[in-house]
Design a protein around this motif. Structure first.
Motif, PDB file in Angstrom:
ATOM      1  N   TYR A 135      -9.332  -0.769   8.049  1.00  0.00           N
ATOM      2  CA  TYR A 135      -7.830  -0.354   7.596  1.00  0.00           C
ATOM      3  C   TYR A 135      -6.764  -0.956   8.713  1.00  0.00           C
ATOM      4  O   TYR A 135      -7.093  -0.473   9.819  1.00  0.00           O
ATOM      5  CB  TYR A 135      -7.672   0.843   7.297  1.00  0.00           C
ATOM      6  CG  TYR A 135      -6.278   1.390   6.586  1.00  0.00           C
ATOM      7  CD1 TYR A 135      -5.839   0.805   5.570  1.00  0.00           C
ATOM      8  CD2 TYR A 135      -5.206   2.178   7.382  1.00  0.00           C
ATOM      9  CE1 TYR A 135      -4.801   1.118   4.896  1.00  0.00           C
ATOM     10  CE2 TYR A 135      -4.085   2.505   6.825  1.00  0.00           C
ATOM     11  CZ  TYR A 135      -3.867   1.727   5.434  1.00  0.00           C
ATOM     12  OH  TYR A 135      -2.617   2.083   4.949  1.00  0.00           O
ATOM     13  N   SER A 137       5.316   1.142  15.590  1.00  0.00           N
ATOM     14  CA  SER A 137       6.930   1.226  15.738  1.00  0.00           C
ATOM     15  C   SER A 137       7.345   2.335  16.605  1.00  0.00           C
ATOM     16  O   SER A 137       6.938   3.556  16.547  1.00  0.00           O
ATOM     17  CB  SER A 137       7.099   1.490  14.296  1.00  0.00           C
ATOM     18  OG  SER A 137       8.513   2.021  14.084  1.00  0.00           O
ATOM     19  N   TYR A 151       1.994   0.265  -4.882  1.00  0.00           N
ATOM     20  CA  TYR A 151       1.008  -0.794  -4.767  1.00  0.00           C
ATOM     21  C   TYR A 151      -0.434  -0.072  -4.723  1.00  0.00           C
ATOM     22  O   TYR A 151      -0.046   1.582  -4.820  1.00  0.00           O
ATOM     23  CB  TYR A 151       0.929  -1.481  -3.577  1.00  0.00           C
ATOM     24  CG  TYR A 151       1.287  -0.732  -2.207  1.00  0.00           C
ATOM     25  CD1 TYR A 151       0.213  -0.414  -1.376  1.00  0.00           C
ATOM     26  CD2 TYR A 151       2.700  -0.601  -1.770  1.00  0.00           C
ATOM     27  CE1 TYR A 151       0.705   0.249   0.001  1.00  0.00           C
ATOM     28  CE2 TYR A 151       2.875  -0.045  -0.294  1.00  0.00           C
ATOM     29  CZ  TYR A 151       1.796   0.682   0.153  1.00  0.00           C
ATOM     30  OH  TYR A 151       2.184   1.263   1.401  1.00  0.00           O
ATOM     31  N   GLU A 159      -2.285   1.566  -2.769  1.00  0.00           N
ATOM     32  CA  GLU A 159      -2.331   3.149  -1.891  1.00  0.00           C
ATOM     33  C   GLU A 159      -1.418   4.261  -2.297  1.00  0.00           C
ATOM     34  O   GLU A 159      -1.759   5.109  -2.267  1.00  0.00           O
ATOM     35  CB  GLU A 159      -2.081   2.626  -0.448  1.00  0.00           C
ATOM     36  CG  GLU A 159      -3.295   1.632   0.122  1.00  0.00           C
ATOM     37  CD  GLU A 159      -2.857   1.270   1.538  1.00  0.00           C
ATOM     38  OE1 GLU A 159      -2.111   1.792   2.144  1.00  0.00           O
ATOM     39  OE2 GLU A 159      -3.323   0.160   1.848  1.00  0.00           O
ATOM     40  N   GLY A 172       6.818  -9.384   9.122  1.00  0.00           N
ATOM     41  CA  GLY A 172       5.852  -8.080   8.838  1.00  0.00           C
ATOM     42  C   GLY A 172       5.121  -8.338   7.541  1.00  0.00           C
ATOM     43  O   GLY A 172       5.675  -8.344   6.698  1.00  0.00           O
ATOM     44  N   ALA A 173       3.865  -8.317   7.923  1.00  0.00           N
ATOM     45  CA  ALA A 173       2.812  -8.353   6.826  1.00  0.00           C
ATOM     46  C   ALA A 173       2.486  -6.964   6.422  1.00  0.00           C
ATOM     47  O   ALA A 173       1.368  -6.530   6.591  1.00  0.00           O
ATOM     48  CB  ALA A 173       1.512  -8.972   7.500  1.00  0.00           C
ATOM     49  N   THR A 174       3.581  -6.342   5.634  1.00  0.00           N
ATOM     50  CA  THR A 174       3.388  -4.929   5.150  1.00  0.00           C
ATOM     51  C   THR A 174       2.611  -4.832   4.146  1.00  0.00           C
ATOM     52  O   THR A 174       2.261  -5.696   3.268  1.00  0.00           O
ATOM     53  CB  THR A 174       4.993  -4.591   4.955  1.00  0.00           C
ATOM     54  OG1 THR A 174       5.251  -5.358   3.842  1.00  0.00           O
ATOM     55  CG2 THR A 174       5.914  -4.569   6.007  1.00  0.00           C
ATOM     56  N   ASP A 202       3.346 -10.817  12.576  1.00  0.00           N
ATOM     57  CA  ASP A 202       3.198  -9.573  12.548  1.00  0.00           C
ATOM     58  C   ASP A 202       2.772  -9.066  13.975  1.00  0.00           C
ATOM     59  O   ASP A 202       2.104  -9.851  14.388  1.00  0.00           O
ATOM     60  CB  ASP A 202       2.095  -8.990  11.441  1.00  0.00           C
ATOM     61  CG  ASP A 202       2.000  -7.427  11.153  1.00  0.00           C
ATOM     62  OD1 ASP A 202       2.453  -7.209  10.365  1.00  0.00           O
ATOM     63  OD2 ASP A 202       1.653  -6.766  12.042  1.00  0.00           O
ATOM     64  N   LYS A 208      -4.318  -8.170  11.872  1.00  0.00           N
ATOM     65  CA  LYS A 208      -3.831  -8.930  10.941  1.00  0.00           C
ATOM     66  C   LYS A 208      -3.700 -10.277  11.329  1.00  0.00           C
ATOM     67  O   LYS A 208      -3.701 -11.178  10.171  1.00  0.00           O
ATOM     68  CB  LYS A 208      -2.420  -8.400  10.192  1.00  0.00           C
ATOM     69  CG  LYS A 208      -2.478  -7.019   9.861  1.00  0.00           C
ATOM     70  CD  LYS A 208      -1.036  -6.413   9.399  1.00  0.00           C
ATOM     71  CE  LYS A 208      -1.138  -4.999   8.875  1.00  0.00           C
ATOM     72  NZ  LYS A 208       0.182  -4.832   8.322  1.00  0.00           N
ATOM     73  N   ALA A 237       9.356  -6.212   6.365  1.00  0.00           N
ATOM     74  CA  ALA A 237       9.237  -4.445   6.817  1.00  0.00           C
ATOM     75  C   ALA A 237      10.797  -4.098   6.915  1.00  0.00           C
ATOM     76  O   ALA A 237      11.241  -3.791   7.888  1.00  0.00           O
ATOM     77  CB  ALA A 237       8.927  -4.759   8.350  1.00  0.00           C
ATOM     78  N   HIS A 283      12.045  -0.964   8.637  1.00  0.00           N
ATOM     79  CA  HIS A 283      12.414  -0.910  10.049  1.00  0.00           C
ATOM     80  C   HIS A 283      13.452  -1.550  10.450  1.00  0.00           C
ATOM     81  O   HIS A 283      13.448  -2.183  11.537  1.00  0.00           O
ATOM     82  CB  HIS A 283      10.828  -1.296  10.649  1.00  0.00           C
ATOM     83  CG  HIS A 283       9.648  -0.594  10.165  1.00  0.00           C
ATOM     84  ND1 HIS A 283       9.689   0.694  10.850  1.00  0.00           N
ATOM     85  CD2 HIS A 283       8.724  -0.783   9.658  1.00  0.00           C
ATOM     86  CE1 HIS A 283       8.321   1.330  10.313  1.00  0.00           C
ATOM     87  NE2 HIS A 283       7.742   0.307   9.690  1.00  0.00           N
TER      88      HIS A 283
HETATM   89  O1  DWN Z   1       2.010   4.671   3.246  1.00  0.00           O
HETATM   90  C1  DWN Z   1       1.921   3.707   4.119  1.00  0.00           C
HETATM   91  C2  DWN Z   1       2.876   3.282   5.291  1.00  0.00           C
HETATM   92  C3  DWN Z   1       3.529   4.344   5.855  1.00  0.00           C
HETATM   93  O2  DWN Z   1       2.287   2.375   5.910  1.00  0.00           O
HETATM   94  C4  DWN Z   1       0.623   3.029   4.000  1.00  0.00           C
HETATM   95  N1  DWN Z   1       0.155   2.933   2.747  1.00  0.00           N
HETATM   96  C5  DWN Z   1       0.670   1.625   4.542  1.00  0.00           C
HETATM   97  C6  DWN Z   1       1.695   1.207   5.516  1.00  0.00           C
HETATM   98  O3  DWN Z   1       2.632   0.616   4.610  1.00  0.00           O
HETATM   99  P1  DWN Z   1       3.256  -0.885   5.310  1.00  0.00           P
HETATM  100  O4  DWN Z   1       2.488  -1.518   5.753  1.00  0.00           O
HETATM  101  O5  DWN Z   1       4.072  -1.151   4.194  1.00  0.00           O
HETATM  102  O6  DWN Z   1       4.329  -0.089   6.385  1.00  0.00           O
HETATM  103  P2  DWN Z   1       5.512  -0.536   7.304  1.00  0.00           P
HETATM  104  O7  DWN Z   1       5.356   0.585   8.357  1.00  0.00           O
HETATM  105  O8  DWN Z   1       6.660  -1.262   6.655  1.00  0.00           O
HETATM  106  O9  DWN Z   1       4.537  -1.801   7.981  1.00  0.00           O
HETATM  107  C7  DWN Z   1       5.246  -2.676   9.149  1.00  0.00           C
HETATM  108  C8  DWN Z   1       4.564  -3.933   9.431  1.00  0.00           C
HETATM  109  O10 DWN Z   1       5.228  -4.735   9.982  1.00  0.00           O
HETATM  110  C9  DWN Z   1       3.382  -3.715  10.539  1.00  0.00           C
HETATM  111  O11 DWN Z   1       2.252  -4.585  10.099  1.00  0.00           O
HETATM  112  C10 DWN Z   1       3.752  -3.646  11.813  1.00  0.00           C
HETATM  113  C11 DWN Z   1       4.895  -4.864  11.345  1.00  0.00           C
HETATM  114  N2  DWN Z   1       6.094  -4.748  12.384  1.00  0.00           N
HETATM  115  C12 DWN Z   1       6.480  -6.176  13.041  1.00  0.00           C
HETATM  116  O12 DWN Z   1       5.553  -6.954  12.939  1.00  0.00           O
HETATM  117  N3  DWN Z   1       7.273  -6.042  13.946  1.00  0.00           N
HETATM  118  C13 DWN Z   1       6.766  -3.958  12.250  1.00  0.00           C
HETATM  119  C14 DWN Z   1       7.763  -3.563  13.457  1.00  0.00           C
HETATM  120  C15 DWN Z   1       8.481  -2.403  13.299  1.00  0.00           C
HETATM  121  C16 DWN Z   1       8.165  -4.726  14.079  1.00  0.00           C
HETATM  122  O13 DWN Z   1       9.061  -5.031  14.935  1.00  0.00           O
END
Ligand code: DWN
Length: 402
Positions: free
Chosen positions: A67, A74, A213, A215, A315-317, A339, A344, A374, A377
């Motif tokens: 995972y 963050s 999605y 999850e 952001g590969a969310t 990301d 990833k 993302a 954020h």
């Molecule tokens: O519920 C869930 C939430 C809380 O987290 C899970 N099912 C899975 C995950 O979902 P997500 O991947 O959509 O969450 P985030 O927090 O939107 O993911 C942010 C992604 O962006 C991460 O891979 C980190 C990346 N990131 C980045 O590259 N630069 C994040 C920030 C803040 C940045 O500055």
């Protein structure tokens, strides 16, 4: 598909089509062929006002040692968990002699606050990749799903717990019946169960369909949580809206009669009624809104490409899986996604196979546009990316197109 609580057969309202598993980043191009897809569609159980997806792969396939999501990446979320801790402390939901349990403890970002203040605590999380990080800082973690079996183990070893906390984990648990039975086993008579999740009303208002999605089995509302928990002798007694993850809600649950229901909860319940969160028609409209937004997104991106501008993903969310696959966006439109998560990097996004690159590739050669996957954020990212925006770079997302 039948609802896990009422057993009622659920009829689908809207389908996002064939969908791969979010967070299932693919290492090798030769594995593209083997990718697993399921039909992502949602329904609404009017009896308990519960919004849910109808089909989902078994969680063991993704909440495991691979995972790739870690809360602590963050800074805002780390800060948020300190505030969450302080708020529970202020409400006297635990004291220095308490034992606290977190469901879905990930990398320990929340529990670290209890640890720092010498409060006895325990985490449960099946994603070993994340729980190993928590263990590395000395936290006590059970690498497993939280269910009746795990609850019995905890009870036999530690006895009852005074407070159960959680963030962005409860909506990942398909069997709410088993979850609440597990809570019943470990929670003390006067104890509280406090959890927060992305909030249905915010998703409906923003048409943020990417919260849906594999999850996220459920997107909760106060009305739904109130109805579901009251079936098992528990009571929702307070709530607190949160700005995290695009708009979340914090829920406070106790055993029936253990706490007084707050006025704040009554007010927010009324807001939900006013917004018809208990009505089937709301979700039919939401499905239509998703279709409208899908075509707006596609047109916007096509126009940018026709103007010979570059777009990358930021952001590969997990959420980006629904956007890319539902809106048919591939690497003819988005060159790559950057990301900050090393786990990833150099892999390919689920379904559309866009490559994920280290963050530095963004700074090295700014594109004209960055799709902000993302978007939740945004405040944190806009502060970091002043150079990009002051050079004329633009962040875009479906949230701003609504
Ligand atoms: O519920 C869930 C939430 C809380 O987290 C899970 N099912 C899975 C995950 O979902 P997500 O991947 O959509 O969450 P985030 O927090 O939107 O993911 C942010 C992604 O962006 C991460 O891979 C980190 C990346 N990131 C980045 O590259 N630069 C994040 C920030 C803040 C940045 O500055």
């Amino acid at each position: 598909m039948n609802c896990k609580i009422t057993g009622k057969l659920l009829s689908p309202i809207h389908s996002f089509g064939k969908m791969p598993m979010a967070n299932n980043f693919i290492e090798n191009e030769k594995d593209f062929e083997k990718e697993y897809f399921f039909n992502l569609e949602f329904s609404f159980n009017e009896e308990i006002s519960l919004f849910q997806i109808n089909e989902y792969p078994d969680a063991k396939n993704f909440f495991n040692e691979k995972y790739p999501f870690f809360t602590g990446l963050s800074k805002y979320m780390v800060n948020h968990f300190e505030k969450y801790y302080n708020s529970l402390n202020k409400k006297n939901l635990f004291n220095k002699n308490s034992f606290v349990l977190e469901i879905g403890s990930n990398d320990g970002s929340f529990l670290k606050n209890f640890q720092k203040n010498n409060i006895k605590c325990l985490g449960v999380d099946p994603s070993k990749s994340a729980s190993d990080k928590a263990k590395n800082v000395g936290l006590q973690i059970i690498d497993d799903f939280f269910n009746v079996q795990t609850a019995k183990k905890i009870f036999n070893k530690f006895g009852k717990v005074d407070l159960i906390v959680s963030a962005n984990a409860i909506c990942h648990i398909p069997d709410l019946n088993d979850l609440i039975s597990a809570i019943d086993i470990v929670l003390s008579e006067k104890g509280s169960f406090v959890f927060e999740e992305n909030y249905l009303l915010e998703m409906i208002k923003k048409t943020s369909f990417d919260q849906i999605y594999n999850e996220h089995i459920y997107i909760f509302s106060l009305i739904a949580i109130d109805k579901v928990f009251s079936l098992y002798g528990f009571k929702l007694y307070d709530c607190e809206p949160q700005s995290t993850h695009g708009g979340s809600m914090r829920y406070y649950i106790c055993r029936e009669g253990a706490q007084k229901v707050t006025n704040r909860l009554k007010i927010h319940m009324q807001i939900e009624i006013k917004n018809k969160l208990d009505k089937f028609e709301t979700y039919v409209k939401f499905g239509n809104d998703c279709e409208i937004l899908k075509s707006k997104i596609y047109k916007k991106l096509k126009k940018i490409k026709n103007d010979n501008k570059r777009i990358i993903g930021y952001g590969a969310t997990a959420k980006s899986t629904t956007i890319l696959n539902y809106c048919e966006i591939d690497n003819n439109i988005i060159d790559f996604i950057v990301d900050t998560t090393p786990e990833k990097h150099w892999k390919f996004s689920p379904g559309k196979h866009i490559q994920i690159l280290p963050y530095e590739f963004f700074e090295k050669d700014y594109p004209e546009y960055a799709y902000l996957f993302a978007w939740n954020h945004k405040d944190e990212i806009l502060i970091k990316e002043k150079k990009f925006t002051s050079n004329g770079g633009k962040f875009i997302s479906h949230i701003d197109l609504k």
